[in-house]
Design a protein around this motif. Sequence first.
Motif, PDB file in Angstrom:
ATOM      1  N   GLU A 253       0.725  -1.100  -0.084  1.00  0.00           N
ATOM      2  CA  GLU A 253       0.048   0.110   0.078  1.00  0.00           C
ATOM      3  C   GLU A 253       0.912   1.154   0.049  1.00  0.00           C
ATOM      4  O   GLU A 253       1.813   1.278   0.801  1.00  0.00           O
ATOM      5  CB  GLU A 253      -0.869  -0.079   1.312  1.00  0.00           C
ATOM      6  N   SER A 254       0.412   2.224  -0.636  1.00  0.00           N
ATOM      7  CA  SER A 254       1.443   3.566  -0.661  1.00  0.00           C
ATOM      8  C   SER A 254       0.799   4.232   0.277  1.00  0.00           C
ATOM      9  O   SER A 254      -0.376   4.325   0.708  1.00  0.00           O
ATOM     10  CB  SER A 254       1.614   4.071  -2.014  1.00  0.00           C
ATOM     11  N   THR A 255       1.782   4.999   1.045  1.00  0.00           N
ATOM     12  CA  THR A 255       1.376   6.119   2.068  1.00  0.00           C
ATOM     13  C   THR A 255       0.576   7.129   1.125  1.00  0.00           C
ATOM     14  O   THR A 255       1.057   7.642   0.311  1.00  0.00           O
ATOM     15  CB  THR A 255       2.358   6.657   2.511  1.00  0.00           C
ATOM     16  N   VAL A 256      -0.692   7.792   1.592  1.00  0.00           N
ATOM     17  CA  VAL A 256      -1.162   8.611   1.010  1.00  0.00           C
ATOM     18  C   VAL A 256      -0.514  10.264   1.432  1.00  0.00           C
ATOM     19  O   VAL A 256      -0.412  10.269   2.728  1.00  0.00           O
ATOM     20  CB  VAL A 256      -2.658   8.805   1.423  1.00  0.00           C
ATOM     21  N   ALA A 257       0.344  10.542   0.856  1.00  0.00           N
ATOM     22  CA  ALA A 257       0.974  11.813   1.198  1.00  0.00           C
ATOM     23  C   ALA A 257       0.196  12.953   0.995  1.00  0.00           C
ATOM     24  O   ALA A 257      -0.253  13.498  -0.227  1.00  0.00           O
ATOM     25  CB  ALA A 257       2.173  11.875   0.547  1.00  0.00           C
ATOM     26  N   VAL A 258      -0.006  13.779   2.016  1.00  0.00           N
ATOM     27  CA  VAL A 258      -1.097  15.288   1.799  1.00  0.00           C
ATOM     28  C   VAL A 258       0.101  16.409   2.179  1.00  0.00           C
ATOM     29  O   VAL A 258      -0.393  17.547   1.946  1.00  0.00           O
ATOM     30  CB  VAL A 258      -2.195  15.180   2.668  1.00  0.00           C
ATOM     31  N   ASP A 259       1.327  15.980   2.509  1.00  0.00           N
ATOM     32  CA  ASP A 259       1.969  17.260   3.260  1.00  0.00           C
ATOM     33  C   ASP A 259       3.141  17.730   2.456  1.00  0.00           C
ATOM     34  O   ASP A 259       4.110  18.213   2.928  1.00  0.00           O
ATOM     35  CB  ASP A 259       2.463  16.487   4.640  1.00  0.00           C
ATOM     36  N   ASP A 260       3.316  17.212   1.056  1.00  0.00           N
ATOM     37  CA  ASP A 260       4.278  17.763   0.072  1.00  0.00           C
ATOM     38  C   ASP A 260       4.049  19.439   0.027  1.00  0.00           C
ATOM     39  O   ASP A 260       3.151  19.559  -0.650  1.00  0.00           O
ATOM     40  CB  ASP A 260       4.325  17.071  -0.893  1.00  0.00           C
ATOM     41  N   VAL A 261       4.677  20.180   0.815  1.00  0.00           N
ATOM     42  CA  VAL A 261       4.239  21.607   0.682  1.00  0.00           C
ATOM     43  C   VAL A 261       4.977  22.361  -0.681  1.00  0.00           C
ATOM     44  O   VAL A 261       4.566  23.228  -1.161  1.00  0.00           O
ATOM     45  CB  VAL A 261       4.615  22.477   2.133  1.00  0.00           C
ATOM     46  N   GLU A 262       6.027  21.600  -1.056  1.00  0.00           N
ATOM     47  CA  GLU A 262       6.692  22.033  -2.027  1.00  0.00           C
ATOM     48  C   GLU A 262       6.445  21.131  -3.426  1.00  0.00           C
ATOM     49  O   GLU A 262       6.508  19.874  -3.146  1.00  0.00           O
ATOM     50  CB  GLU A 262       8.202  22.200  -1.878  1.00  0.00           C
ATOM     51  N   GLY A 263       6.305  21.753  -4.354  1.00  0.00           N
ATOM     52  CA  GLY A 263       6.111  20.681  -5.592  1.00  0.00           C
ATOM     53  C   GLY A 263       5.337  21.509  -6.736  1.00  0.00           C
ATOM     54  O   GLY A 263       5.033  22.735  -6.667  1.00  0.00           O
ATOM     55  N   ALA A 264       5.038  20.820  -7.497  1.00  0.00           N
ATOM     56  CA  ALA A 264       4.329  21.249  -9.130  1.00  0.00           C
ATOM     57  C   ALA A 264       2.836  21.209  -8.521  1.00  0.00           C
ATOM     58  O   ALA A 264       2.537  20.738  -7.568  1.00  0.00           O
ATOM     59  CB  ALA A 264       4.635  20.212 -10.021  1.00  0.00           C
TER      60      ALA A 264
END
Length: 354
Positions: A253-264
């Motif tokens: 299962e992948s982790t649902v990442a919601v905390d990438d503050v930097e990015g596209a």
Amino acid sequence: MAGVEFHPVRVLAIEPLTDDAVSVSFDIPTDLSTLFDHTPGQHLIVRATVDGQDVRRSYSICSAKGATSPSVGIKRLPGGVFSTFVHDTLKIGDTIEVTPPTGDFTLTPDHDNKNRYVAIAAGSGITPVLSMIRSVLEFEPQSMFTLLYGNKDGRSVMFLDELDALKGAYPDRFVIVHVLSRESHEIPLFEGRIDAEKLERMLGTIIEPAAVSGWYLCGPRGMVDGAQGVLRSHGVPAADIHDELFYAGELTESTVAVDDVEGATVRFTLRGRTSTATVATDGAPILDHVLAIRPDGPFSCRSGACASCRAKVTVGEVRMDKNWSLSQAEVDSGQILTCQSHPVSDLVELTYDV
Ligand code: FES
């Protein structure tokens, strides 16, 4: 493709296949029978809530074409969330959700065909192939089928009774060659793994490639790639070789990442609604961000093999880690597997509604 449609169905039967595998069949309501009519080789996605989590897995249908209650083979995998649930918790009469059959690894039987087919399968890779074998033997009375089937040992052979029964019913039209990696055999050719070297030795001895009209490869990547190489070197046209990757292990299962503050900035449209996520270029794949915002987003295998998470990029650029299910033409048209995709450009717009 918009999100996959799940339908609640009753579990009709659960039957043991080996010490660690069962077949599960589903009671498809009459009003859905056309929708669930499958072409041999297709799979469906099964969904259940396990410990509060929405868990989905893709399983190939092993029943013959026309079966009113399709069945799938499910092997218990160490630490496998869904397979453990099926083996320990699921009962006959329970309701579970499934999608209609899908997939391009198919063999469409035709009564007038006079074909020779060869399938090369390993482990659980037998499930779509079994549907093809059953259907060819039943619906193509002039065709023949040879199965090269690799397993660890005799105890781990899934559907052994069914294969023996088919052999008994169609002795002149069905040939099965078991190749076991952890059991000795008086004929060394039938010991070990079905790799390129073994297949090379089989061609010209027990199989004449020029006489074969369709090859169906289903197993781990090494086996499939090895067989592809050998067959092509013997002049088999690419169009006659069909393959599907099958995994020995349950997908993590992948982790649902919601905390990438930097990015596209990734803007996605799903069933007519557009949402925006910020996605790091080297972090979790786009699908994880989609699911964090829209839990109804489509996915199944999360490994690039099923194309359930397919979407189309309309603006910007992404890179895919793996792609085992989209054709080059589909990729060229902008389609991506969101479970494998990461943004390359600062802005990406994509739609699942294609
Ligand atoms: Fe299966 Fe992405 S979820 S390819």
